[in-house]
Design a protein around this motif. Sequence first.
Motif, PDB file in Angstrom:
ATOM      1  N   GLY A 123      -1.607   7.984  -0.555  1.00 23.41           N
ATOM      2  CA  GLY A 123      -2.414   9.034  -0.915  1.00 23.41           C
ATOM      3  C   GLY A 123      -3.674   8.491  -1.744  1.00 23.41           C
ATOM      4  O   GLY A 123      -4.545   9.279  -2.055  1.00 23.41           O
ATOM      5  N   LYS A 124      -3.568   7.137  -2.175  1.00 21.11           N
ATOM      6  CA  LYS A 124      -4.902   6.527  -2.955  1.00 21.11           C
ATOM      7  C   LYS A 124      -5.441   5.858  -2.035  1.00 21.11           C
ATOM      8  O   LYS A 124      -4.957   4.957  -1.149  1.00 21.11           O
ATOM      9  N   ASP A 125      -6.802   5.668  -2.393  1.00 21.34           N
ATOM     10  CA  ASP A 125      -7.629   4.538  -1.642  1.00 21.34           C
ATOM     11  C   ASP A 125      -7.518   3.245  -2.319  1.00 21.34           C
ATOM     12  O   ASP A 125      -7.254   3.084  -3.399  1.00 21.34           O
ATOM     13  N   GLY A 152      -7.333   0.083  -7.401  1.00 17.85           N
ATOM     14  CA  GLY A 152      -8.084  -1.305  -8.122  1.00 17.85           C
ATOM     15  C   GLY A 152      -8.180  -0.423  -9.529  1.00 17.85           C
ATOM     16  O   GLY A 152      -8.093  -1.417 -10.573  1.00 17.85           O
ATOM     17  N   GLU A 153      -8.533   0.741  -9.510  1.00 27.82           N
ATOM     18  CA  GLU A 153      -8.683   1.426 -10.939  1.00 27.82           C
ATOM     19  C   GLU A 153      -7.257   1.513 -11.603  1.00 27.82           C
ATOM     20  O   GLU A 153      -7.226   1.394 -12.639  1.00 27.82           O
ATOM     21  N   PHE A 154      -6.400   1.768 -10.896  1.00 28.47           N
ATOM     22  CA  PHE A 154      -4.805   1.991 -11.573  1.00 28.47           C
ATOM     23  C   PHE A 154      -4.337   0.191 -11.829  1.00 28.47           C
ATOM     24  O   PHE A 154      -3.913   0.507 -12.905  1.00 28.47           O
ATOM     25  N   VAL A 155      -5.121  -0.579 -11.216  1.00 30.73           N
ATOM     26  CA  VAL A 155      -4.394  -1.839 -11.543  1.00 30.73           C
ATOM     27  C   VAL A 155      -5.035  -2.499 -12.812  1.00 30.73           C
ATOM     28  O   VAL A 155      -4.599  -3.094 -13.593  1.00 30.73           O
ATOM     29  N   VAL A 182     -14.641  -1.462  -9.578  1.00 30.62           N
ATOM     30  CA  VAL A 182     -16.111  -1.665  -8.901  1.00 30.62           C
ATOM     31  C   VAL A 182     -15.942  -3.200  -8.060  1.00 30.62           C
ATOM     32  O   VAL A 182     -16.537  -3.327  -7.051  1.00 30.62           O
ATOM     33  N   ILE A 183     -15.263  -4.074  -8.626  1.00 29.88           N
ATOM     34  CA  ILE A 183     -15.131  -5.419  -8.042  1.00 29.88           C
ATOM     35  C   ILE A 183     -14.451  -5.044  -6.692  1.00 29.88           C
ATOM     36  O   ILE A 183     -14.891  -5.803  -5.719  1.00 29.88           O
ATOM     37  N   VAL A 184     -13.519  -4.532  -6.357  1.00 28.06           N
ATOM     38  CA  VAL A 184     -12.696  -4.075  -5.172  1.00 28.06           C
ATOM     39  C   VAL A 184     -13.875  -3.448  -4.427  1.00 28.06           C
ATOM     40  O   VAL A 184     -13.856  -3.732  -3.023  1.00 28.06           O
ATOM     41  N   GLY A 185     -14.490  -2.561  -4.930  1.00 29.49           N
ATOM     42  CA  GLY A 185     -15.620  -1.814  -4.072  1.00 29.49           C
ATOM     43  C   GLY A 185     -16.559  -2.645  -3.616  1.00 29.49           C
ATOM     44  O   GLY A 185     -16.879  -2.708  -2.365  1.00 29.49           O
ATOM     45  N   TYR A 230       0.991  -1.024   0.108  1.00 24.76           N
ATOM     46  CA  TYR A 230       0.100   0.048   0.047  1.00 24.76           C
ATOM     47  C   TYR A 230       0.905   1.253   0.041  1.00 24.76           C
ATOM     48  O   TYR A 230       0.345   2.182  -0.479  1.00 24.76           O
ATOM     49  N   SER A 231       2.024   1.244   0.721  1.00 25.03           N
ATOM     50  CA  SER A 231       2.892   2.323   0.723  1.00 25.03           C
ATOM     51  C   SER A 231       3.343   2.980  -0.619  1.00 25.03           C
ATOM     52  O   SER A 231       3.676   4.029  -0.999  1.00 25.03           O
TER      53      SER A 231
END
Length: 170
Positions: free
Chosen positions: A25-27, A32-35, A42-45, A20-21
């Motif tokens: 600054g990203k949630d 998930g969107e970056f990956v 949406v799947i992660v959410g 995560y480090s």
Amino acid sequence: MTIYVSIIALCLFLIISKFYSAFEGKDLLDIGEFVGGNIVRVIVGLMVTIDCAFIISIKLREFTEHIKILSFTKSPVTFIMLFFTLGMIISVHFGIESLTRSASIALPIISIGIIIVVAGSIKNFEFSNLMPIFGKGPYDIFVGGLPRVSIYSGLISLFLYLLLWENTRI
């Protein structure tokens, strides 16, 4: 078993926080969107929402059952659960500051209540359950205990809280 599962959960938490480090600054949704784009976001959410919903409902039921067994033996489970649900809703409405203030006021009262409940349950203590130290054997602890790491799945909320704290900091 508790120590073993706690160590595994701590190790997993440290590994996840290390990953995560790199995305400071990203949630979780942004990561998930970056990956994988919008679909992974949406799947992660959905996964986090479903996990939190299951954790809350299961823990609420467990806690209600424990309270019913210890203190409110004649009350229906749904009646007890209603009060805890109302407490959760009210605490969400008023926020963390009022929770902290009321917790500091209630701490001595709750501590005395716990002491009274434990003292009243002494006749049911079975100290022979403490031995043998490895219970049914090391295999049951070290291999059979791995699924119990899910007890600490609520730690995912720490990432959400840290994100909220970081984004609201001035």
